[in-house]
Design an enzyme around this catalytic site. Structure first.
Site, PDB file in Angstrom:
ATOM      1  N   ASP A  26     -36.491  22.201  99.024  1.00  0.00           N
ATOM      2  CA  ASP A  26     -38.082  21.924  98.728  1.00  0.00           C
ATOM      3  C   ASP A  26     -38.697  22.246 100.549  1.00  0.00           C
ATOM      4  O   ASP A  26     -38.201  21.108 101.736  1.00  0.00           O
ATOM      5  CB  ASP A  26     -38.596  20.611  98.741  1.00  0.00           C
ATOM      6  N   HIS A  43     -39.869  30.731 103.007  1.00  0.00           N
ATOM      7  CA  HIS A  43     -38.923  31.027 102.136  1.00  0.00           C
ATOM      8  C   HIS A  43     -37.651  32.231 103.306  1.00  0.00           C
ATOM      9  O   HIS A  43     -36.418  32.131 102.948  1.00  0.00           O
ATOM     10  CB  HIS A  43     -39.492  31.659 100.799  1.00  0.00           C
ATOM     11  N   LEU A 137     -14.742  26.936  99.513  1.00  0.00           N
ATOM     12  CA  LEU A 137     -16.192  25.904  99.463  1.00  0.00           C
ATOM     13  C   LEU A 137     -16.860  26.903  97.791  1.00  0.00           C
ATOM     14  O   LEU A 137     -16.481  28.106  97.733  1.00  0.00           O
ATOM     15  CB  LEU A 137     -17.523  26.262  99.978  1.00  0.00           C
TER      16      LEU A 137
HETATM   17  C1  IPE Z   1     -37.855  22.208  93.601  1.00  0.00           C
HETATM   18  O1  IPE Z   1     -39.282  22.427  94.637  1.00  0.00           O
HETATM   19  C2  IPE Z   1     -37.490  23.835  92.913  1.00  0.00           C
HETATM   20  C3  IPE Z   1     -36.920  24.514  93.687  1.00  0.00           C
HETATM   21  C4  IPE Z   1     -36.063  23.955  95.444  1.00  0.00           C
HETATM   22  C5  IPE Z   1     -35.864  25.284  94.007  1.00  0.00           C
HETATM   23  P1  IPE Z   1     -41.191  22.470  93.527  1.00  0.00           P
HETATM   24  O2  IPE Z   1     -41.266  22.529  95.401  1.00  0.00           O
HETATM   25  O3  IPE Z   1     -41.073  23.450  92.635  1.00  0.00           O
HETATM   26  O4  IPE Z   1     -40.935  20.978  92.407  1.00  0.00           O
HETATM   27  P2  IPE Z   1     -42.287  20.207  92.115  1.00  0.00           P
HETATM   28  O5  IPE Z   1     -42.257  21.048  91.245  1.00  0.00           O
HETATM   29  O6  IPE Z   1     -42.853  19.928  93.620  1.00  0.00           O
HETATM   30  O7  IPE Z   1     -41.627  18.730  92.062  1.00  0.00           O
HETATM   31  C1  IPE Z   2     -38.899  25.618  98.251  1.00  0.00           C
HETATM   32  O1  IPE Z   2     -40.036  25.419  99.097  1.00  0.00           O
HETATM   33  C2  IPE Z   2     -38.587  26.588  97.521  1.00  0.00           C
HETATM   34  C3  IPE Z   2     -38.862  27.068  96.239  1.00  0.00           C
HETATM   35  C4  IPE Z   2     -38.989  26.091  95.533  1.00  0.00           C
HETATM   36  C5  IPE Z   2     -38.714  27.845  95.756  1.00  0.00           C
HETATM   37  P1  IPE Z   2     -41.170  25.202  98.502  1.00  0.00           P
HETATM   38  O2  IPE Z   2     -42.125  26.967  98.338  1.00  0.00           O
HETATM   39  O3  IPE Z   2     -41.839  23.969  97.012  1.00  0.00           O
HETATM   40  O4  IPE Z   2     -42.447  24.931  99.610  1.00  0.00           O
HETATM   41  P2  IPE Z   2     -42.873  23.318  99.788  1.00  0.00           P
HETATM   42  O5  IPE Z   2     -42.773  22.399  98.537  1.00  0.00           O
HETATM   43  O6  IPE Z   2     -44.510  24.527  99.088  1.00  0.00           O
HETATM   44  O7  IPE Z   2     -43.604  23.108 100.950  1.00  0.00           O
HETATM   45 MG    MG Z   3     -41.719  22.343  96.600  1.00  0.00          MG
END
Ligand code: IPE
Ligand code: IPE
Ligand code: MG
Length: 255
Positions: A26, A43, A137
């Protein structure tokens, strides 16, 4: 049958290095925002971190690495971001699978993949078949995955196969999407949020949790080592007392 017993049924063997590491990657969007870049740049950068973390896990002797890449709730994001993530997944499958295979990595995807573009589904199937005998792995990517879906799907399939048998942990286990892996020893979430966001709900029953403020694109070998050091200091009791652990008493099965 499932290859591994659940931690609520039997006490698993544990070592100094987590055998199975599960990560919620995240913070990509915030990483980009801090640099005045579009979210999707985060990303793209995040894919580089995946490469780093896979290498570090192999070096440390981790056997299973499970990465949350796209949750069943992530469809709620703006369509342009969802479509970018799909493209990125497609490109990564096209570009990385051969490298995974030559490095002895078994590749798996968990989640409802039929919702994806047929090209993605085909690449996933091919990658899984190509790498199925590798054991250095096991890299699992959770895509369109939700923990509640996993449990419900398993329960429904178990009931379909035998409508009259009560559903027990043993009966459910082989239908769960990660039945080929032991339960995660260590759960890591980057990006500062301290929640599970519908990741492996069933399988995390006795997993050690580690949260870090590091944004996923900034995470790497050193940060992973810090997480492993934290893991090493934990006492995993699985319901027992510290004293019992010190005496190393064999434990009867529960249930
Ligand atoms: C959780 O991340 C899912 C992934 C990392 C793929 P999100 O950023 O979508 O989670 P929430 O919704 O903020 O909890
Ligand atoms: C995690 O990073 C990746 C996915 C959920 C695909 P985020 O896109 O949720 O990044 P933040 O939380 O907005 O910084
Ligand atoms: Mg996020």
């Amino acid at each position: 049958m499932a290859e591994f017993e659940s931690s609520t049924q039997a006490v698993p063997e544990t070592g100094v290095v987590p055998r199975h590491v599960a990560i919620i990657m995240d913070g990509n969007g915030r990483w980009a925002k801090k640099r005045f870049l579009p979210r999707v740049a985060g990303h793209r950068k995040g894919v580089e971190t995946v490469r780093d973390v896979v290498k570090s896990c192999i070096k440390s002797g981790v056997e299973y690495l499970t990465l949350f890449a796209f949750s069943s709730e992530n469809w709620r994001r703006p369509p342009e971001e969802v479509s970018f993530l799909m493209q990125l997944f497609l490109r990564s499958l096209e570009n990385e699978v051969e490298k995974l295979h030559s490095n002895g990595i078994r590749f798996k995807v968990i989640g409802e993949i039929d919702a994806f573009d047929p090209r993605i589904v085909e690449l996933i199937r091919r990658a899984e078949t190509l790498t199925q005998d590798n054991r250095r792995l096991t890299l699992t990517v959770a895509a369109n995955y939700g923990g509640r879906w996993d449990v419900l799907n398993a329960a429904n399939r178990a009931r379909q196969d035998d409508p009259h048998a009560p559903i027990t942990e043993e009966r459910l286990a082989p239908y769960l999407s990660m039945s080929y892996a032991p339960e995660p020893d260590l759960f890591i979430r980057t990006g500062g949020e301290q929640r599970v966001s519908n990741f492996l709900l069933w399988q995390l029953a006795y997993t050690e949790f580690y949260f870090t403020d590091a944004l996923w694109p900034d995470f790497g070998a050193e940060a992973l080592e810090t997480a492993f050091n934290s893991y090493r200091r934990r006492e995993r009791r699985f319901g027992r007392t510290s004293e019992q652990l010190a005496e190393d008493e064999p434990m009867p099965r529960v249930g």
